[in-house]
Write a protein that holds these residues in place. Sequence first.
Motif, short mmCIF file in Angstrom:
data_model
loop_
_atom_site.label_atom_id
_atom_site.label_comp_id
_atom_site.label_asym_id
_atom_site.label_seq_id
_atom_site.Cartn_x
_atom_site.Cartn_y
_atom_site.Cartn_z
N LEU A 55 -1.03 5.93 3.52
CA LEU A 55 -2.14 5.38 4.30
C LEU A 55 -1.95 5.57 5.79
O LEU A 55 -2.91 5.86 6.51
CB LEU A 55 -2.30 3.89 4.00
CG LEU A 55 -3.28 3.50 2.90
CD1 LEU A 55 -3.39 2.00 2.78
CD2 LEU A 55 -4.65 4.10 3.15
N TYR A 56 -0.73 5.39 6.28
CA TYR A 56 -0.50 5.51 7.71
C TYR A 56 -0.82 6.92 8.19
O TYR A 56 -1.47 7.11 9.22
CB TYR A 56 0.95 5.15 8.05
CG TYR A 56 1.21 4.99 9.54
CD1 TYR A 56 0.76 3.87 10.21
CD2 TYR A 56 1.89 5.97 10.25
CE1 TYR A 56 0.99 3.72 11.57
CE2 TYR A 56 2.13 5.82 11.61
CZ TYR A 56 1.68 4.71 12.26
OH TYR A 56 1.90 4.57 13.60
N PHE A 57 -0.39 7.91 7.43
CA PHE A 57 -0.67 9.30 7.79
C PHE A 57 -2.18 9.58 7.70
O PHE A 57 -2.75 10.26 8.56
CB PHE A 57 0.10 10.24 6.86
CG PHE A 57 1.58 10.25 7.11
CD1 PHE A 57 2.18 11.32 7.75
CD2 PHE A 57 2.38 9.19 6.70
CE1 PHE A 57 3.54 11.35 7.99
CE2 PHE A 57 3.74 9.20 6.94
CZ PHE A 57 4.32 10.28 7.59
N TYR A 58 -2.80 9.05 6.68
CA TYR A 58 -4.25 9.22 6.48
C TYR A 58 -5.03 8.57 7.61
O TYR A 58 -5.94 9.17 8.18
CB TYR A 58 -4.61 8.59 5.13
CG TYR A 58 -6.08 8.60 4.80
CD1 TYR A 58 -6.68 9.71 4.21
CD2 TYR A 58 -6.86 7.47 5.04
CE1 TYR A 58 -8.02 9.71 3.88
CE2 TYR A 58 -8.21 7.46 4.70
CZ TYR A 58 -8.78 8.58 4.13
OH TYR A 58 -10.12 8.57 3.80
N GLU A 59 -4.65 7.33 7.94
CA GLU A 59 -5.37 6.59 8.97
C GLU A 59 -5.19 7.22 10.35
O GLU A 59 -6.16 7.34 11.12
CB GLU A 59 -4.88 5.14 9.00
CG GLU A 59 -5.27 4.35 7.76
CD GLU A 59 -4.40 3.14 7.52
OE1 GLU A 59 -4.74 2.34 6.63
OE2 GLU A 59 -3.36 2.99 8.20
N LYS A 60 -3.98 7.61 10.68
CA LYS A 60 -3.75 8.16 12.02
C LYS A 60 -4.34 9.56 12.16
O LYS A 60 -4.80 9.94 13.24
CB LYS A 60 -2.25 8.17 12.33
CG LYS A 60 -1.66 6.77 12.48
CD LYS A 60 -2.40 5.93 13.50
CE LYS A 60 -1.76 4.57 13.70
NZ LYS A 60 -2.50 3.73 14.69
N GLY A 61 -4.35 10.33 11.07
CA GLY A 61 -5.04 11.62 11.11
C GLY A 61 -6.54 11.41 11.27
O GLY A 61 -7.21 12.10 12.04
N ALA B 14 0.84 -1.21 0.00
CA ALA B 14 0.00 0.00 0.00
C ALA B 14 0.87 1.26 0.00
O ALA B 14 0.77 2.11 0.87
CB ALA B 14 -0.93 -0.01 1.20
N LEU B 15 1.75 1.35 -0.99
CA LEU B 15 2.63 2.49 -1.12
C LEU B 15 2.00 3.55 -2.01
O LEU B 15 0.98 3.32 -2.67
CB LEU B 15 3.97 2.04 -1.70
CG LEU B 15 4.75 1.03 -0.86
CD1 LEU B 15 5.99 0.57 -1.63
CD2 LEU B 15 5.14 1.61 0.50
N TRP B 16 2.60 4.72 -2.03
CA TRP B 16 2.16 5.77 -2.95
C TRP B 16 2.27 5.23 -4.36
O TRP B 16 3.33 4.77 -4.80
CB TRP B 16 3.05 6.99 -2.76
CG TRP B 16 2.69 8.21 -3.55
CD1 TRP B 16 3.51 8.88 -4.42
CD2 TRP B 16 1.46 8.93 -3.53
NE1 TRP B 16 2.88 9.97 -4.94
CE2 TRP B 16 1.60 10.03 -4.41
CE3 TRP B 16 0.25 8.76 -2.86
CZ2 TRP B 16 0.58 10.94 -4.64
CZ3 TRP B 16 -0.76 9.68 -3.08
CH2 TRP B 16 -0.59 10.75 -3.96
N GLY B 17 1.15 5.24 -5.08
CA GLY B 17 1.13 4.65 -6.40
C GLY B 17 0.71 3.19 -6.39
O GLY B 17 0.76 2.53 -7.44
N GLY B 18 0.28 2.68 -5.22
CA GLY B 18 -0.14 1.29 -5.12
C GLY B 18 -1.54 1.09 -5.69
O GLY B 18 -2.20 2.02 -6.16
N ASP C 171 -7.39 -0.94 0.11
CA ASP C 171 -8.60 -1.45 0.75
C ASP C 171 -8.27 -2.48 1.82
O ASP C 171 -8.91 -2.52 2.88
CB ASP C 171 -9.53 -2.09 -0.30
CG ASP C 171 -10.18 -1.06 -1.21
OD1 ASP C 171 -10.15 0.14 -0.88
OD2 ASP C 171 -10.72 -1.46 -2.26
N LYS C 172 -7.29 -3.33 1.56
CA LYS C 172 -6.92 -4.38 2.51
C LYS C 172 -6.42 -3.76 3.82
O LYS C 172 -6.78 -4.21 4.91
CB LYS C 172 -5.83 -5.27 1.90
CG LYS C 172 -5.43 -6.43 2.78
CD LYS C 172 -4.41 -7.31 2.07
CE LYS C 172 -3.98 -8.49 2.95
NZ LYS C 172 -2.99 -9.36 2.25
N ALA C 173 -5.61 -2.73 3.71
CA ALA C 173 -5.10 -2.07 4.92
C ALA C 173 -6.20 -1.30 5.63
O ALA C 173 -6.30 -1.33 6.87
CB ALA C 173 -3.96 -1.12 4.55
N LEU C 174 -7.04 -0.63 4.88
CA LEU C 174 -8.12 0.16 5.49
C LEU C 174 -9.13 -0.71 6.22
O LEU C 174 -9.74 -0.27 7.20
CB LEU C 174 -8.81 1.02 4.43
CG LEU C 174 -8.01 2.23 3.95
CD1 LEU C 174 -8.64 2.81 2.69
CD2 LEU C 174 -7.95 3.29 5.04
#
Length: 262
Positions: free
Chosen positions: A172-178, A104-108, A114-117
């Motif tokens: 995703l990590y920044f998005y999720e934690k925010g 789930a990297l930038w450009g993934g 979806d799997k991580a979310l």
Amino acid sequence: MSNVLDTLNLTGKVALVTGGAGLYGRQIVAALAEAGATTYIASRGIEALEAVAQEERARGYDVRALPLDLGDQSSIDALVATIEAESDPCDILVNNAVTRNPEALWGGSMDAYDKALRVNASSLFYLTHLVSEAMKHRGSGSIINIGSMMGTVGVEPANYAGTNMHDNPSPLYFYEKGGMQNFSRWAASILGAHNIRVNCVAPGGFFTDQPAPFVAAYSERTQLGRMANTTDLKGIIVFLASDASAYITGANIPVDGGYTAK
């Protein structure tokens, strides 16, 4: 009026911590157990969790490990049902577990995101709602979401200079934690009428023998001049889980040595 130290006592309380064997999870579990709570820890890594539970039981604390797959709704249902059958409904929920999908990297791909979310967001909503329903019947509860200072700030490329560490982590990590910070505010507003408090803790970087240039740069970026250690999160967890914080909800509390205050 209770002595202030008495308000920190969690004896008779039941706590659930998702995860529990990781860098911050380990000290969260120890803190709750030391304060007197019957503490359940749950994740897919049941062997690692059982080792933690055995270590805590050897110290005289009541810590129990159970399996949990946060990507499987039926697994979440089974976990909560087991805890309620063995003990009582949870007084304390600590949403600590997180998955980092290397794809789930930038450009993934959207599938990777979806799997991580599903684990880091959808399960957060579902488990929090499920546990809060039982808390409503009791008329009290404390929910603590473990976020990150990365939910408040962006990447600092200078921290990675002179190392082979990646200075462009997954968005995703920044998005999720925010998002976790604002979810905590939302849930606090929904559950406050039932005397259920919801707060978010935002830890900073944990020292794990990273390259010296990174440690030096990161430490200089903080106000206390160091990275986090194995006890830095214990106090805030017990405080938020206990009656000592009875009038605190909807807060995002950084435990980052002042990183985000600069």
